[in-house]
Design an enzyme around this catalytic site. Structure first.
Site, PDB file in Angstrom:
ATOM      1  N   MET A   1       0.811  -1.203   0.000  1.00  0.00           N
ATOM      2  CA  MET A   1       0.000   0.000   0.000  1.00  0.00           C
ATOM      3  C   MET A   1       0.852   1.264   0.000  1.00  0.00           C
ATOM      4  O   MET A   1       0.334   2.358   0.026  1.00  0.00           O
ATOM      5  CB  MET A   1      -0.926   0.010   1.221  1.00  0.00           C
ATOM      6  CG  MET A   1      -1.807  -1.217   1.332  1.00  0.00           C
ATOM      7  SD  MET A   1      -2.833  -1.485  -0.106  1.00  0.00           S
ATOM      8  CE  MET A   1      -3.947  -0.101   0.028  1.00  0.00           C
ATOM      9  N   GLY A   2       2.189   1.120   0.006  1.00  0.00           N
ATOM     10  CA  GLY A   2       3.035   2.294   0.010  1.00  0.00           C
ATOM     11  C   GLY A   2       4.491   1.914  -0.150  1.00  0.00           C
ATOM     12  O   GLY A   2       4.875   0.753  -0.006  1.00  0.00           O
ATOM     13  N   VAL A   4       8.331   3.015   1.210  1.00  0.00           N
ATOM     14  CA  VAL A   4       9.026   3.753   2.263  1.00  0.00           C
ATOM     15  C   VAL A   4      10.446   4.065   1.797  1.00  0.00           C
ATOM     16  O   VAL A   4      11.173   3.179   1.345  1.00  0.00           O
ATOM     17  CB  VAL A   4       9.065   2.947   3.578  1.00  0.00           C
ATOM     18  CG1 VAL A   4       9.781   3.744   4.666  1.00  0.00           C
ATOM     19  CG2 VAL A   4       7.647   2.602   4.032  1.00  0.00           C
ATOM     20  N   LYS A  19       7.075   7.730   3.785  1.00  0.00           N
ATOM     21  CA  LYS A  19       6.233   6.709   3.162  1.00  0.00           C
ATOM     22  C   LYS A  19       5.283   7.361   2.166  1.00  0.00           C
ATOM     23  O   LYS A  19       4.455   8.192   2.526  1.00  0.00           O
ATOM     24  CB  LYS A  19       5.428   5.951   4.217  1.00  0.00           C
ATOM     25  CG  LYS A  19       4.520   4.881   3.616  1.00  0.00           C
ATOM     26  CD  LYS A  19       3.767   4.115   4.682  1.00  0.00           C
ATOM     27  CE  LYS A  19       2.884   3.049   4.053  1.00  0.00           C
ATOM     28  NZ  LYS A  19       2.140   2.274   5.065  1.00  0.00           N
ATOM     29  N   ASP A 116      -3.887  -4.485  11.270  1.00  0.00           N
ATOM     30  CA  ASP A 116      -2.996  -5.342  10.479  1.00  0.00           C
ATOM     31  C   ASP A 116      -1.730  -5.637  11.279  1.00  0.00           C
ATOM     32  O   ASP A 116      -0.618  -5.417  10.810  1.00  0.00           O
ATOM     33  CB  ASP A 116      -2.652  -4.667   9.151  1.00  0.00           C
ATOM     34  CG  ASP A 116      -2.032  -5.646   8.154  1.00  0.00           C
ATOM     35  OD1 ASP A 116      -2.365  -6.847   8.213  1.00  0.00           O
ATOM     36  OD2 ASP A 116      -1.216  -5.217   7.327  1.00  0.00           O
TER      37      ASP A 116
END
Length: 210
Positions: A1-2, A4, A19, A116
């Site tokens: 989802m990203g 970093v 991020k 999560d």
């Protein structure tokens, strides 16, 4: 989802982690909604001055891209550690579990949820102190736990049963999920892992005790 990146914050002259969130949407209204969710979550986490929750320094939006500037933790995740040196000792595992519980208590008190909790979302400092990271999936999650493409967001083998069934997840869900990471890092593998995704979901939903 990203993604970093290691970066440098010039004003306070310190290394940071930046991020970039990957927010894919179909229309402008949906894009604004999805931008708002991670901003809200990051602000909630930024209000948690806790030694075991990653520090959030800033939020930067540029050309419809969102960056979260965070504390740089120069250490591996437990997931990486066990692939390099094997499972953690029972004593280290128990200490890790207590640190996660302490961190989640502070996060919930600030009005946020993680949703999560897994070994890859924990980082170990050089002194083996632990830091809970990556609140992005919770922020990007739809109310029914689905992405715009209809796929479940998150790691199937660490997903709480409420997210599998589409029920409302709350603080109790995060606390329930704390059991899987210690079992994984002490045993060397996730107790819920199965060869196929559907089998993993069944294990999480109908056999959550392992």
């Amino acid at each position: 989802m990203g993604t970093v990146w290691r970066a440098h914050d010039r004003l306070p002259d310190r290394p940071v982690a930046a991020k970039e969130l990957h927010i894919l949407t179909h229309d402008d209204a949906d894009h604004r909604t999805r931008l708002h969710r991670p901003i809200r979550e990051a602000r909630a986490v930024a209000r948690v001055p806790h030694p075991h929750v990653v520090g959030v320094h800033d939020l930067v939006e540029s050309e419809d891209r969102l960056w979260i500037v965070m504390e740089l933790v120069e250490g591996p995740s437990p997931a990486h550690r066990i692939t390099e040196t094997g499972p953690l000792t029972p004593q280290h595992t128990a200490a890790l579990g207590l640190l996660l519980l302490d961190a989640l208590e502070a996060v919930h008190a600030a009005g946020a949820l993680h949703r999560d909790v897994k070994p890859a979302n924990v980082l170990l400092r050089r002194d083996d102190d632990a830091v809970l990271t990556d609140f992005g999936i919770a922020a990007l999650d739809d109310g029914d736990g689905l992405t715009v493409t209809g796929e479940l967001v998150g790691s199937l083998e660490f997903m709480v049963p409420e997210r599998v069934t589409g029920s409302q997840a709350g603080p109790a869900s995060c606390l329930w999920s704390v059991g899987a990471p210690p079992a994984t890092v002490c045993g060397g593998r996730s107790p819920f892992r199965r060869p196929a995704g559907p089998a993993t979901l069944i294990r999480r939903r109908w056999q959550p005790g392992g």
